[in-house]
Design a protein around this motif. Structure first.
Motif, short mmCIF file in Angstrom:
data_model
loop_
_atom_site.label_atom_id
_atom_site.label_comp_id
_atom_site.label_asym_id
_atom_site.label_seq_id
_atom_site.Cartn_x
_atom_site.Cartn_y
_atom_site.Cartn_z
N GLU A 1 3.91 16.73 -0.68
CA GLU A 1 3.09 15.53 -0.52
C GLU A 1 3.81 14.29 -1.06
N THR A 2 4.59 14.47 -2.12
CA THR A 2 5.37 13.35 -2.64
C THR A 2 6.48 12.98 -1.65
N VAL A 3 7.06 14.00 -1.04
CA VAL A 3 8.10 13.76 -0.04
C VAL A 3 7.51 12.99 1.14
N SER A 4 6.35 13.39 1.57
CA SER A 4 5.69 12.73 2.70
C SER A 4 5.40 11.26 2.41
N ALA A 5 4.89 10.97 1.23
CA ALA A 5 4.60 9.58 0.86
C ALA A 5 5.88 8.76 0.78
N ARG A 6 6.93 9.34 0.21
CA ARG A 6 8.21 8.63 0.09
C ARG A 6 8.81 8.36 1.48
N LEU A 7 8.71 9.35 2.36
CA LEU A 7 9.23 9.17 3.71
C LEU A 7 8.50 8.06 4.45
N GLN A 8 7.19 8.00 4.30
CA GLN A 8 6.43 6.94 4.95
C GLN A 8 6.93 5.57 4.52
N LEU A 9 7.16 5.41 3.23
CA LEU A 9 7.65 4.14 2.70
C LEU A 9 9.05 3.82 3.22
N LEU A 10 9.94 4.80 3.15
CA LEU A 10 11.32 4.57 3.60
C LEU A 10 11.38 4.28 5.09
N ILE B 1 0.83 -1.20 0.00
CA ILE B 1 0.00 0.00 0.00
C ILE B 1 0.87 1.26 0.00
N LEU B 2 1.94 1.25 0.80
CA LEU B 2 2.83 2.40 0.84
C LEU B 2 3.52 2.62 -0.50
N VAL B 3 3.87 1.54 -1.19
CA VAL B 3 4.47 1.66 -2.52
C VAL B 3 3.46 2.27 -3.49
N ARG B 4 2.22 1.80 -3.42
CA ARG B 4 1.18 2.36 -4.30
C ARG B 4 0.96 3.84 -4.01
N MET B 5 0.95 4.19 -2.73
CA MET B 5 0.77 5.60 -2.35
C MET B 5 1.92 6.45 -2.88
N ASP B 6 3.14 5.95 -2.76
CA ASP B 6 4.31 6.65 -3.25
C ASP B 6 4.21 6.87 -4.77
N ASP B 7 3.88 5.81 -5.48
CA ASP B 7 3.73 5.91 -6.94
C ASP B 7 2.62 6.88 -7.32
N LEU B 8 1.50 6.80 -6.63
CA LEU B 8 0.37 7.67 -6.92
C LEU B 8 0.72 9.14 -6.70
N MET B 9 1.43 9.44 -5.61
CA MET B 9 1.79 10.82 -5.33
C MET B 9 2.77 11.35 -6.38
#
Length: 134
Positions: free
Chosen positions: A54-63, A33-41
């Protein structure tokens, strides 16, 4: 004997969950799900539908997820290095934006602090690796 049986029963009940979910399967699902969110953002940003932060936030969540659930401390360090690099990039962007828009001072400070916190965490993790080698 009775205590041992009680502990075994508790362990069995704790490992069994409704629907056959295991910790491993839940973690895999979260990562997907985190990967999908990162890609979507990333897609939304390219289309102009969201702000870069917002893209930074999604990437940080995944990392951060990957760091926290890494198979080894060394693998976690690799993810933490990516977090540090992303935080440094974020700070550079805010610094440049601050020149044009002084109202971004608080966001710039927050970004700088987050970058310093990420570096501290990296140093702590690297210190643990060195401590394990001794």
């Amino acid at each position: 004997m009775r205590t041992t049986l009680l502990l075994l029963l508790t362990a069995c009940l704790a490992s069994a969950s409704p629907g056959g979910e295991t910790l491993k399967s839940l973690l895999q699902e979260r990562e997907q799900i985190l990967v999908r969110m990162d890609d979507l953002m990333k897609e939304r940003y390219k289309s102009g539908l969201c702000h870069w932060t917002e893209t930074v936030s999604a990437r940080l969540q995944l990392l951060e997820f990957r760091r926290d659930h890494a198979a080894s401390l060394k693998e976690g360090i690799a993810f933490q290095k990516e977090i540090v690099a992303l935080r440094e990039e974020e700070y550079r962007v805010f610094q440049k934006s601050l020149e044009a828009d002084p109202s971004l001072r608080l966001e710039t400070y927050r970004s700088q602090e987050a970058g310093l916190a990420a570096k501290c965490r990296l140093l702590e993790m690297e210190s643990r690796v060195r401590g394990e080698k001794q």
